[in-house]
Design a protein around this motif. Structure first.
Motif, PDB file in Angstrom:
ATOM      1  N   HIS A  36       0.738  -1.201   0.029  1.00  0.00           N
ATOM      2  CA  HIS A  36       0.442  -0.250   0.214  1.00  0.00           C
ATOM      3  C   HIS A  36       0.995   1.143   0.252  1.00  0.00           C
ATOM      4  O   HIS A  36       1.905   1.651   0.266  1.00  0.00           O
ATOM      5  CB  HIS A  36      -0.645   0.427   0.894  1.00  0.00           C
ATOM      6  CG  HIS A  36      -1.967  -1.563   1.502  1.00  0.00           C
ATOM      7  ND1 HIS A  36      -3.435  -1.041   1.347  1.00  0.00           N
ATOM      8  CD2 HIS A  36      -1.252  -2.129   2.325  1.00  0.00           C
ATOM      9  CE1 HIS A  36      -3.182  -2.254   2.007  1.00  0.00           C
ATOM     10  NE2 HIS A  36      -2.601  -3.287   2.325  1.00  0.00           N
ATOM     11  N   THR A  38       0.905   4.744   1.893  1.00  0.00           N
ATOM     12  CA  THR A  38      -0.217   5.871   2.832  1.00  0.00           C
ATOM     13  C   THR A  38      -1.662   7.013   2.572  1.00  0.00           C
ATOM     14  O   THR A  38      -1.794   7.530   3.038  1.00  0.00           O
ATOM     15  CB  THR A  38       0.587   6.390   3.999  1.00  0.00           C
ATOM     16  OG1 THR A  38       1.805   7.319   3.571  1.00  0.00           O
ATOM     17  CG2 THR A  38       1.398   5.616   4.169  1.00  0.00           C
ATOM     18  N   HIS A  81      -6.243  -3.702   6.668  1.00  0.00           N
ATOM     19  CA  HIS A  81      -5.713  -3.141   6.445  1.00  0.00           C
ATOM     20  C   HIS A  81      -6.562  -2.446   4.424  1.00  0.00           C
ATOM     21  O   HIS A  81      -6.267  -2.528   3.407  1.00  0.00           O
ATOM     22  CB  HIS A  81      -4.184  -3.294   5.612  1.00  0.00           C
ATOM     23  CG  HIS A  81      -4.363  -4.455   5.044  1.00  0.00           C
ATOM     24  ND1 HIS A  81      -3.893  -4.953   3.981  1.00  0.00           N
ATOM     25  CD2 HIS A  81      -3.685  -5.852   6.331  1.00  0.00           C
ATOM     26  CE1 HIS A  81      -3.564  -6.320   4.185  1.00  0.00           C
ATOM     27  NE2 HIS A  81      -3.561  -6.861   4.829  1.00  0.00           N
ATOM     28  N   GLU A 101       2.465  -0.977   4.458  1.00  0.00           N
ATOM     29  CA  GLU A 101       2.375   0.388   3.880  1.00  0.00           C
ATOM     30  C   GLU A 101       3.585   1.563   3.343  1.00  0.00           C
ATOM     31  O   GLU A 101       4.664   1.099   4.490  1.00  0.00           O
ATOM     32  CB  GLU A 101       1.218   1.438   4.964  1.00  0.00           C
ATOM     33  CG  GLU A 101      -0.099   0.931   4.624  1.00  0.00           C
ATOM     34  CD  GLU A 101      -1.173   1.412   4.430  1.00  0.00           C
ATOM     35  OE1 GLU A 101      -0.871   2.843   3.557  1.00  0.00           O
ATOM     36  OE2 GLU A 101      -2.233   0.945   4.595  1.00  0.00           O
TER      37      GLU A 101
END
Length: 272
Positions: A36, A38, A81, A101
């Motif tokens: 991912h 942020t 998440h 992240e």
């Protein structure tokens, strides 16, 4: 680095910063690693958010742009998440994946002559911006590039996680929730990252050499600025994706003293 009791320890033997999140589930056996961004340029905001019960969100790790790692839950505990997600017949990837992240502003907005992260309003230098089309979208946008240190640390962590938990694959949030999410986005070198983390041989990569000196650009077209000086002939590259007559590549050689160069090259200058 090493993992002891599902907690991450750095090369110096010390445990990485651990901030226990209240946003977590039960024990599980992870199958995948999900990457991912942020959507913000500073780690502090994401860390603080994951510690608030009302956030109802978390991840196993946040990796800052300088490579600093913060862990929020053991790797054998579910974190929140992935959200509504599907992959290879599985629904709800929180229950099947480790989430990392990376601190990155994601899709950027133009304010005057500057690029700005919409979430924290931080100006991102032009040198840290790439113009690219997301694989799930039809138009180009500006994206925050990941730092070399951050990617190097992330690869080390991902490789360790794949080995420790026998993970089947490394995927993006954009893969498991394509209509909701765009992270880690086109600035993330998923092709080479996945190959390195999974320990795949170079033969599985889309390898080419430059046939002559060639420009490498920030976007798919001659109107975009160059990333660095011209690449020499016979420079080894991996093609990560294509757009028309252009290829987005990772440079495998050290060129002009730089490692991990990425950018767009006209495909006609690439040969096997």
């Amino acid at each position: 680095m090493k993992i002891l009791n599902h907690l991450l320890f750095a090369d110096d033997g010390k445990q990485v910063s651990y901030r226990a999140t209240p946003n977590k589930g039960s024990k599980y056996t992870p199958t995948y690693l999900v990457m991912h961004y942020t959507a913000a340029t500073k780690a502090a905001g994401s860390i603080a958010w994951f510690l608030k019960p009302e956030a109802k969100a978390s991840a196993h790790l946040v990796i800052d742009r300088d490579g600093t790692i913060t862990q929020f839950a053991p790797f054998n505990i579910v974190t929140w998440h992935a959200g509504v997600s599907q992959w290879n017949g599985l629904n709800g990837l929180n229950s099947y994946s480790i989430g990392i992240e990376l601190v990155n502003g994601g899709r950027l907005a133009k304010q005057g002559s500057k690029w700005v992260c919409p979430v924290d309003k931080t100006t991102v230098p032009d040198d840290d911006v790439i113009i690219a089309k997301h694989k799930n979208e039809n138009s180009e946008a500006a994206w925050h590039e990941y730092s070399e240190k951050q990617l190097a640390i992330a690869i080390d962590v991902a490789t360790l996680l794949v080995k420790t938990y026998a993970l089947k694959d490394v995927i993006g949030h954009e893969d498991i929730a394509p209509f909701r999410k765009s992270d880690p986005g086109p600035a993330f070198p998923m092709g080479s990252f996945k190959s390195k983390a999974m320990g795949r041989k170079d033969e599985t990569l889309d390898l080419y050499k430059t046939s002559t000196e060639v420009n490498i650009r920030k976007g798919a077209g001659t109107q975009f600025e160059t990333v660095t000086k011209m690449l020499p002939a016979n420079t080894k590259v991996t093609v990560l994706k294509r757009e028309g007559n252009w290829s987005f590549v990772e440079v495998l050689d050290t060129v002009h003293g730089l490692n991990d160069i990425e950018g767009w090259i006209s495909s006609k200058y690439l040969v096997k």
